[in-house]
Design an enzyme around this catalytic site. Structure first.
Site, PDB file in Angstrom:
ATOM      1  N   GLY A 254      -8.558  22.463   8.502  1.00 32.96           N
ATOM      2  CA  GLY A 254      -7.967  21.130   8.631  1.00 32.96           C
ATOM      3  C   GLY A 254      -6.608  21.139   7.955  1.00 32.96           C
ATOM      4  CG  PHE A 255      -4.288  17.536   7.615  1.00 29.56           C
ATOM      5  CD1 PHE A 255      -2.991  17.429   8.095  1.00 29.56           C
ATOM      6  CD2 PHE A 255      -5.288  16.801   8.231  1.00 29.56           C
ATOM      7  CE1 PHE A 255      -2.695  16.606   9.170  1.00 29.56           C
ATOM      8  CE2 PHE A 255      -5.001  15.979   9.305  1.00 29.56           C
ATOM      9  CZ  PHE A 255      -3.706  15.881   9.776  1.00 29.56           C
ATOM     10  N   GLY A 256      -5.768  20.815   4.811  1.00 33.88           N
ATOM     11  CA  GLY A 256      -5.694  21.601   3.583  1.00 33.88           C
ATOM     12  C   GLY A 256      -5.805  23.092   3.848  1.00 33.88           C
TER      13      GLY A 256
ATOM     14  N   GLY B 259     -12.423  26.309   6.455  1.00 33.49           N
ATOM     15  CA  GLY B 259     -11.937  25.014   6.946  1.00 33.49           C
ATOM     16  C   GLY B 259     -10.482  25.115   7.361  1.00 33.49           C
TER      17      GLY B 259
ATOM     18  CB  ALA C  49      -3.420  14.233   6.058  1.00 30.38           C
TER      19      ALA C  49
ATOM     20  CG  ASP D  41      -8.563  13.761   1.592  1.00 34.60           C
ATOM     21  OD1 ASP D  41      -7.813  14.605   2.104  1.00 34.60           O
ATOM     22  OD2 ASP D  41      -9.372  13.081   2.252  1.00 34.60           O
TER      23      ASP D  41
ATOM     24  CD  GLU E 259      -3.988   3.803  11.911  1.00 40.37           C
ATOM     25  OE1 GLU E 259      -4.494   4.831  12.380  1.00 40.37           O
ATOM     26  OE2 GLU E 259      -2.877   3.770  11.337  1.00 40.37           O
TER      27      GLU E 259
HETATM   28  C1  FAD Z   1      -9.984   8.663  12.394  1.00 40.32           C
HETATM   29  C2  FAD Z   1      -9.210   9.163  11.200  1.00 40.32           C
HETATM   30  C3  FAD Z   1      -7.892   8.749  11.032  1.00 40.32           C
HETATM   31  C4  FAD Z   1      -7.155   9.195   9.944  1.00 40.32           C
HETATM   32  N1  FAD Z   1      -5.855   8.788   9.800  1.00 40.32           N
HETATM   33  C5  FAD Z   1      -5.118   9.260   8.790  1.00 40.32           C
HETATM   34  C6  FAD Z   1      -3.727   8.916   8.687  1.00 40.32           C
HETATM   35  O1  FAD Z   1      -3.203   8.156   9.503  1.00 40.32           O
HETATM   36  N2  FAD Z   1      -3.023   9.444   7.656  1.00 40.32           N
HETATM   37  C7  FAD Z   1      -3.588  10.286   6.735  1.00 40.32           C
HETATM   38  O2  FAD Z   1      -2.890  10.762   5.848  1.00 40.32           O
HETATM   39  N3  FAD Z   1      -4.893  10.617   6.787  1.00 40.32           N
HETATM   40  C8  FAD Z   1      -5.659  10.145   7.802  1.00 40.32           C
HETATM   41  N4  FAD Z   1      -6.986  10.508   7.883  1.00 40.32           N
HETATM   42  C9  FAD Z   1      -7.568  11.317   6.803  1.00 40.32           C
HETATM   43  C10 FAD Z   1      -7.276  12.805   7.013  1.00 40.32           C
HETATM   44  O3  FAD Z   1      -7.829  13.212   8.250  1.00 40.32           O
HETATM   45  C11 FAD Z   1      -7.889  13.608   5.885  1.00 40.32           C
HETATM   46  O4  FAD Z   1      -7.325  13.174   4.678  1.00 40.32           O
HETATM   47  C12 FAD Z   1      -7.618  15.090   6.091  1.00 40.32           C
HETATM   48  O5  FAD Z   1      -8.140  15.522   7.312  1.00 40.32           O
HETATM   49  C13 FAD Z   1      -8.239  15.918   4.980  1.00 40.32           C
HETATM   50  O6  FAD Z   1      -7.925  17.257   5.203  1.00 40.32           O
HETATM   51  P1  FAD Z   1      -8.955  18.421   4.832  1.00 40.32           P
HETATM   52  O7  FAD Z   1      -8.266  19.702   5.087  1.00 40.32           O
HETATM   53  O8  FAD Z   1      -9.492  18.189   3.467  1.00 40.32           O
HETATM   54  O9  FAD Z   1     -10.185  18.209   5.809  1.00 40.32           O
HETATM   55  P2  FAD Z   1     -10.249  18.240   7.399  1.00 40.32           P
HETATM   56  O10 FAD Z   1      -8.917  17.994   7.987  1.00 40.32           O
HETATM   57  O11 FAD Z   1     -11.366  17.354   7.765  1.00 40.32           O
HETATM   58  O12 FAD Z   1     -10.635  19.749   7.717  1.00 40.32           O
HETATM   59  C14 FAD Z   1     -11.900  20.297   7.435  1.00 40.32           C
HETATM   60  C15 FAD Z   1     -12.164  21.423   8.430  1.00 40.32           C
HETATM   61  O13 FAD Z   1     -13.336  22.118   8.028  1.00 40.32           O
HETATM   62  C16 FAD Z   1     -14.129  22.381   9.165  1.00 40.32           C
HETATM   63  N5  FAD Z   1     -15.509  22.541   8.723  1.00 40.32           N
HETATM   64  C17 FAD Z   1     -16.312  21.608   8.148  1.00 40.32           C
HETATM   65  N6  FAD Z   1     -17.499  22.140   7.854  1.00 40.32           N
HETATM   66  C18 FAD Z   1     -17.455  23.442   8.228  1.00 40.32           C
HETATM   67  C19 FAD Z   1     -18.369  24.531   8.140  1.00 40.32           C
HETATM   68  N7  FAD Z   1     -19.585  24.388   7.604  1.00 40.32           N
HETATM   69  N8  FAD Z   1     -17.983  25.736   8.620  1.00 40.32           N
HETATM   70  C20 FAD Z   1     -16.758  25.896   9.165  1.00 40.32           C
HETATM   71  N9  FAD Z   1     -15.844  24.915   9.259  1.00 40.32           N
HETATM   72  C21 FAD Z   1     -16.182  23.700   8.790  1.00 40.32           C
HETATM   73  C22 FAD Z   1     -13.914  21.155  10.049  1.00 40.32           C
HETATM   74  O14 FAD Z   1     -14.251  21.414  11.384  1.00 40.32           O
HETATM   75  C23 FAD Z   1     -12.420  20.917   9.841  1.00 40.32           C
HETATM   76  O15 FAD Z   1     -11.656  21.647  10.758  1.00 40.32           O
HETATM   77  C24 FAD Z   1      -7.748  10.078   8.981  1.00 40.32           C
HETATM   78  C25 FAD Z   1      -9.068  10.500   9.163  1.00 40.32           C
HETATM   79  C26 FAD Z   1      -9.787  10.061  10.265  1.00 40.32           C
HETATM   80  C27 FAD Z   1     -11.213  10.536  10.438  1.00 40.32           C
END
Ligand code: FAD
Length: 428
Positions: free
Chosen positions: A10-12, A8, A315, A301, A171
């Site tokens: 994403g942010f984490g 993954g 995030a 999260d 939003e």
């Molecule tokens: C529309 C929207 C608006 C938001 N606005 C805010 C905001 O204003 N402020 C804020 O703090 N938070 C906001 N958030 C929440 C924020 O996006 C999450 O808290 C954050 O993305 C969590 O980070 P993460 O790394 O856990 O997951 P993610 O950022 O979701 O990253 C997960 C990654 O794993 C990848 N992945 C998933 N499954 C697989 C797999 N099987 N194989 C390979 N890769 C995979 C995905 O493609 C993605 O790139 C928002 C979320 C959304 C949807």
């Protein structure tokens, strides 16, 4: 050679990889592999502005290979399908990948709470692709409503429902309101603004739960003044292709229902052994390790849960956990004591469309134009990559001067009823 795999980006996950680079830059015997299904990092907080054609979708993503630059971690664009913790092996679409240490940072998926028809008939708003499809759906129905004379069909075409009155729902509806009144009102001559209906359905008795009550009330009043219908204590109980049922009684006819009501852990996380919380997140210890598997860290999260007080799903939680996971992996290598994760709030920022936001930071609450400037500055600062920061700034500036871009890339696909595509697929 030892291999650390981060699932993954994403942010984490991204934060973990950047942390691992620092910790292991003098260790050629340690290989770091980042796996993600897309080859870019998505800045989700700006997704609602895609729906309103305010910014260009490509401007809120950054290619992972560009982020990597001269760093040495390997990137693999692939999808994880299964994790075998005993064999320390991940099944990717292209084949198996073994690891010595694993970080699971796979984000979330929409939770439909078992509402019949919700998964099939509503638009989920979690990925760039979905936001782009949703934007085109909005434009599609407007194109049809512009010339349709059937009154009942017009009502369905011009009613936009957002299920969920959290940050994302508020939003999104604010962006839709801006778009309808700043752009659609002038360009679609067959659509009087009074016919456009924007509705938020919120199951709780208030919107923006978790936000300071003063700011939540302010947001509610502002949206209501703008003509947005806010239906509190309203559960979506069934969804259809042309409407949504509320509390098992009333049906709101609409051809465009967005679902922002809930998230849960992805299936891979739900399938991990050991205890999970009610939304499928794996229970981890304070060092973010999975029970019985100290070599596996689960972060984010929507992936990891602790017995301690629940943190909001934003995030900064994933970012902070990514940093700690990277340091703890290094501590384990050096047989040092591990660090613990504690949630610290960094404030709340919610945009209410162009020129207005609410902000709660360091015990201070404010709203209005300066809050909006602050919202913009923070999001711009957090956006990854100088080029993207310039592009989004330009989008915002040009949005003040020029009309929005309402072009639809797809050709029209007819349905029996009105020619409006009935499926959520982009290629339908
Ligand atoms: C529309 C929207 C608006 C938001 N606005 C805010 C905001 O204003 N402020 C804020 O703090 N938070 C906001 N958030 C929440 C924020 O996006 C999450 O808290 C954050 O993305 C969590 O980070 P993460 O790394 O856990 O997951 P993610 O950022 O979701 O990253 C997960 C990654 O794993 C990848 N992945 C998933 N499954 C697989 C797999 N099987 N194989 C390979 N890769 C995979 C995905 O493609 C993605 O790139 C928002 C979320 C959304 C949807």
């Amino acid at each position: 050679m030892k291999r650390i795999v981060v699932l993954g980006a994403g942010f984490g996950g991204l934060q973990t990889v950047l942390g691992l680079e620092k910790q292991f830059h003098k260790r050629p015997d340690v290989e770091i592999v980042l796996v993600n299904e897309q080859n870019f990092f998505l800045f989700t907080p700006l997704l609602p502005q895609i729906a309103s054609s305010y910014i260009n979708p490509r401007h809120i993503v950054q290619a992972l290979r560009d982020i990597r630059g001269s760093r040495r971690f390997r990137f693999r664009r692939d999808q994880a399908r299964a994790i075998d913790l005993d064999a320390r092996r991940i099944e990717l679409t292209s084949g198996p990948l073994d690891y010595d240490t694993l970080v699971i940072a796979l984000g979330s998926r929409a939770d439909y709470f078992g509402v019949p028809g919700a998964a099939e008939h509503t638009w989920d708003f979690k990925s760039l692709e979905n936001a782009v499809v949703f934007r085109e759906r909005v434009l599609d129905v407007l194109e049809h409503a512009d010339h349709t004379e059937d009154a009942e069909l017009r009502r369905k075409l011009l009613t936009f429902v957002v299920v969920g009155g959290g940050y994302t729902g508020v939003e999104l509806i604010s962006e839709l309101h801006d778009f309808m009144h700043r752009y659609v009102a002038g360009r679609y001559r067959g659509i009087p603004p009074s016919e456009i209906r924007l509705v938020i359905l919120e199951a709780a008795p208030e919107i923006l739960r978790g936000v300071h009550p003063k700011l939540a009330r302010h947001s509610l009043r502002r949206l209501e003044r703008q003509g947005v219908e806010i239906r509190l204590a309203s559960h979506a109980t069934r969804c259809f292709a042309d409407g949504v049922e509320i509390n098992g009684k009333e049906i709101v006819p609409s051809l465009t229902v967005a679902w922002t009501a809930g998230v849960r852990a992805v299936e891979l996380v739900e399938r991990l052994p050991g205890p999970h919380d009610r939304i499928g997140r794996a229970m981890v210890n304070e060092h973010l390790q999975l029970e019985g598997h100290p070599e596996v860290f689960v972060i984010g999260d929507s992936c990891a849960a602790m017995t301690a007080k629940d943190a909001p799903r934003v995030a900064p939680v994933a970012i902070a956990q990514g940093r700690i996971a990277a340091r703890n992996i290094a501590h384990r290598e050096r047989n040092e004591a591990l660090e613990s994760y504690h949630y610290v709030s960094q404030g709340v920022l919610v945009s209410l469309g162009m020129n207005h936001a609410v902000v709660s930071i360091g015990g201070i609450q404010f709203s209005g134009y300066f809050a909006w400037l602050f919202w913009n500055a923070v999001h711009l600062y957090k956006l990854v990559g100088f080029k993207k920061q310039i592009q989004v700034t330009l989008d915002w500036m040009l949005g003040e001067i020029f009309p929005r871009d309402s072009s639809i890339v797809r050709r029209p696909v007819g349905c029996k009823l009105c020619g409006t595509p009935q499926t959520k697929s982009r290629t339908a």
